[in-house]
Write an enzyme that holds these catalytic residues in place. Sequence first.
Site, PDB file in Angstrom:
ATOM      1  N   GLU A  69       0.855  -1.202   0.000  1.00 34.83           N
ATOM      2  CA  GLU A  69       0.000   0.000   0.000  1.00 34.83           C
ATOM      3  C   GLU A  69       0.882   1.241   0.000  1.00 34.83           C
ATOM      4  O   GLU A  69       1.758   1.412   0.864  1.00 34.83           O
ATOM      5  CB  GLU A  69      -0.960   0.032   1.194  1.00 34.83           C
ATOM      6  CG  GLU A  69      -1.842   1.288   1.113  1.00 34.83           C
ATOM      7  CD  GLU A  69      -3.079   1.283   1.977  1.00 34.83           C
ATOM      8  OE1 GLU A  69      -3.448   0.219   2.545  1.00 34.83           O
ATOM      9  OE2 GLU A  69      -3.687   2.365   2.097  1.00 34.83           O
ATOM     10  N   ASP A 143      -2.473  12.211  -3.194  1.00 36.20           N
ATOM     11  CA  ASP A 143      -2.639  13.670  -3.069  1.00 36.20           C
ATOM     12  C   ASP A 143      -3.125  14.253  -4.401  1.00 36.20           C
ATOM     13  O   ASP A 143      -2.505  13.994  -5.438  1.00 36.20           O
ATOM     14  CB  ASP A 143      -1.309  14.324  -2.700  1.00 36.20           C
ATOM     15  CG  ASP A 143      -0.849  13.901  -1.320  1.00 36.20           C
ATOM     16  OD1 ASP A 143      -1.203  14.572  -0.347  1.00 36.20           O
ATOM     17  OD2 ASP A 143      -0.158  12.868  -1.221  1.00 36.20           O
ATOM     18  N   LYS A 147      -3.799  22.325  -8.232  1.00 36.54           N
ATOM     19  CA  LYS A 147      -3.344  23.472  -9.037  1.00 36.54           C
ATOM     20  C   LYS A 147      -2.605  22.974 -10.275  1.00 36.54           C
ATOM     21  O   LYS A 147      -1.780  22.051 -10.180  1.00 36.54           O
ATOM     22  CB  LYS A 147      -2.390  24.347  -8.223  1.00 36.54           C
ATOM     23  CG  LYS A 147      -3.083  25.087  -7.106  1.00 36.54           C
ATOM     24  CD  LYS A 147      -2.115  26.014  -6.404  1.00 36.54           C
ATOM     25  CE  LYS A 147      -2.827  26.639  -5.212  1.00 36.54           C
ATOM     26  NZ  LYS A 147      -1.895  27.039  -4.162  1.00 36.54           N
ATOM     27  N   ASP A 179     -11.005  10.858  -5.784  1.00 38.71           N
ATOM     28  CA  ASP A 179     -12.271  11.585  -5.832  1.00 38.71           C
ATOM     29  C   ASP A 179     -12.154  12.787  -6.773  1.00 38.71           C
ATOM     30  O   ASP A 179     -12.990  13.678  -6.733  1.00 38.71           O
ATOM     31  CB  ASP A 179     -12.675  12.053  -4.419  1.00 38.71           C
ATOM     32  CG  ASP A 179     -11.635  12.957  -3.796  1.00 38.71           C
ATOM     33  OD1 ASP A 179     -10.450  12.859  -4.178  1.00 38.71           O
ATOM     34  OD2 ASP A 179     -11.994  13.767  -2.922  1.00 38.71           O
TER      35      ASP A 179
HETATM   36  C1  LIG Z   1      -4.564  12.308   0.349  1.00 39.78           C
HETATM   37  S1  LIG Z   1      -3.638  11.258   1.365  1.00 39.78           S
HETATM   38  C2  LIG Z   1      -4.630   9.784   1.423  1.00 39.78           C
HETATM   39  C3  LIG Z   1      -4.227   8.862   2.537  1.00 39.78           C
HETATM   40  C4  LIG Z   1      -4.978   7.537   2.603  1.00 39.78           C
HETATM   41  N1  LIG Z   1      -4.650   6.664   1.486  1.00 39.78           N
HETATM   42  C5  LIG Z   1      -6.456   7.767   2.664  1.00 39.78           C
HETATM   43  O1  LIG Z   1      -7.144   7.459   1.670  1.00 39.78           O
HETATM   44  O2  LIG Z   1      -6.940   8.255   3.706  1.00 39.78           O
HETATM   45  C6  LIG Z   1      -2.286  10.764   0.333  1.00 39.78           C
HETATM   46  C7  LIG Z   1      -1.131  10.157   1.110  1.00 39.78           C
HETATM   47  O3  LIG Z   1      -0.144   9.685   0.225  1.00 39.78           O
HETATM   48  C8  LIG Z   1       1.121   9.931   0.802  1.00 39.78           C
HETATM   49  N2  LIG Z   1       2.108   9.939  -0.290  1.00 39.78           N
HETATM   50  C9  LIG Z   1       2.217  10.842  -1.275  1.00 39.78           C
HETATM   51  N3  LIG Z   1       3.263  10.557  -2.066  1.00 39.78           N
HETATM   52  C10 LIG Z   1       3.815   9.398  -1.575  1.00 39.78           C
HETATM   53  C11 LIG Z   1       4.919   8.613  -1.956  1.00 39.78           C
HETATM   54  N4  LIG Z   1       5.677   8.945  -3.001  1.00 39.78           N
HETATM   55  N5  LIG Z   1       5.197   7.525  -1.221  1.00 39.78           N
HETATM   56  C12 LIG Z   1       4.432   7.184  -0.164  1.00 39.78           C
HETATM   57  N6  LIG Z   1       3.368   7.895   0.244  1.00 39.78           N
HETATM   58  C13 LIG Z   1       3.069   8.999  -0.452  1.00 39.78           C
HETATM   59  C14 LIG Z   1       0.957  11.271   1.500  1.00 39.78           C
HETATM   60  O4  LIG Z   1       1.920  11.481   2.524  1.00 39.78           O
HETATM   61  C15 LIG Z   1      -0.456  11.160   2.032  1.00 39.78           C
HETATM   62  O5  LIG Z   1      -0.490  10.659   3.356  1.00 39.78           O
END
Ligand SMILES: C[S@@+](CC[C@H](N)C(=O)[O-])C[C@H]1O[C@@H](n2cnc3c(N)ncnc32)[C@H](O)[C@@H]1O
Length: 238
Positions: A69, A143, A147, A179
């Site tokens: 994951e 994420d 923008k 989403d």
């Molecule tokens: C919008 S959050 C969603 C978190 C979770 N999957 C949820 O649905 O609640 C996106 C997550 O991806 C992580 N993330 C972004 N780029 C990543 C990367 N290259 N490797 C690991 N995690 C990453 C961020 O730190 C963040 O916690």
Amino acid sequence: MGNDDDSVHAAIHELRSFGRRSGRTLNARQTRLVEDLLPKVRLPLHSPSSGAEELARVLVPGAQRVWLEIGFGGGEHLVAQARSHPDVAFIGCEPFIDGVVKVLSAIEDQAIANIRLFDDDARDVVRWLPAAAIDRAFILFPDPWPKTRHRKRRLVSAQTLALLARVMRTGAELRVATDIGDYARTILEAVHNQRAFRWTATGPQDWRIQGDDWPVTRYQQKAIREGRRSYFLRFVRD
Ligand SMILES: C[S@@+](CC[C@H](N)C(=O)[O-])C[C@H]1O[C@@H](n2cnc3c(N)ncnc32)[C@H](O)[C@@H]1O
């Protein structure tokens, strides 16, 4: 594998796909979990990975398969899946330390033995993994980087799909949720152009309904509260 000039070069030039790495100051228990438990469950990226055949049991004695994951956030999905599938070795990647601490707390409180963690960029883990080692991978609500000038930071891209294609075995499933309508569209385009994965949907129900074996995440709950539809995309490695 993983350490050739090209992949080092790619890693150096990769844009950061995540936001902040820490939130609140950790309390005493959280500090102890990071100092004592994290080193025990952290993936050993400083040493070479084992071969795909033995990776599951090297990570977790008795495990048969490895699921990955990427960006587990608060870890709700990772922990629920690990509890439902004790024969699977889970690799969870998340650079946000508050999320890592949540999973460490769950590992300790619920005696979960089949989760291994990496508290930094998941793409480093994917480069480290042997080919055809992963049976299922999840990228849930990456994420959104809404923008236009930030779009190139979006994690699910042709480059990330190429990295994943190497480490996922034929028939393995990649699940992606978002989403953001235009993110879903660009993911589908990238998958279509790249051809290593096949979208399994045959009708709208397939991307509108997440199914029982797909636990809800914290980010998803926020999307529901704020009235945004989510897209649940399932791909198979050809
Ligand atoms: C919008 S959050 C969603 C978190 C979770 N999957 C949820 O649905 O609640 C996106 C997550 O991806 C992580 N993330 C972004 N780029 C990543 C990367 N290259 N490797 C690991 N995690 C990453 C961020 O730190 C963040 O916690």
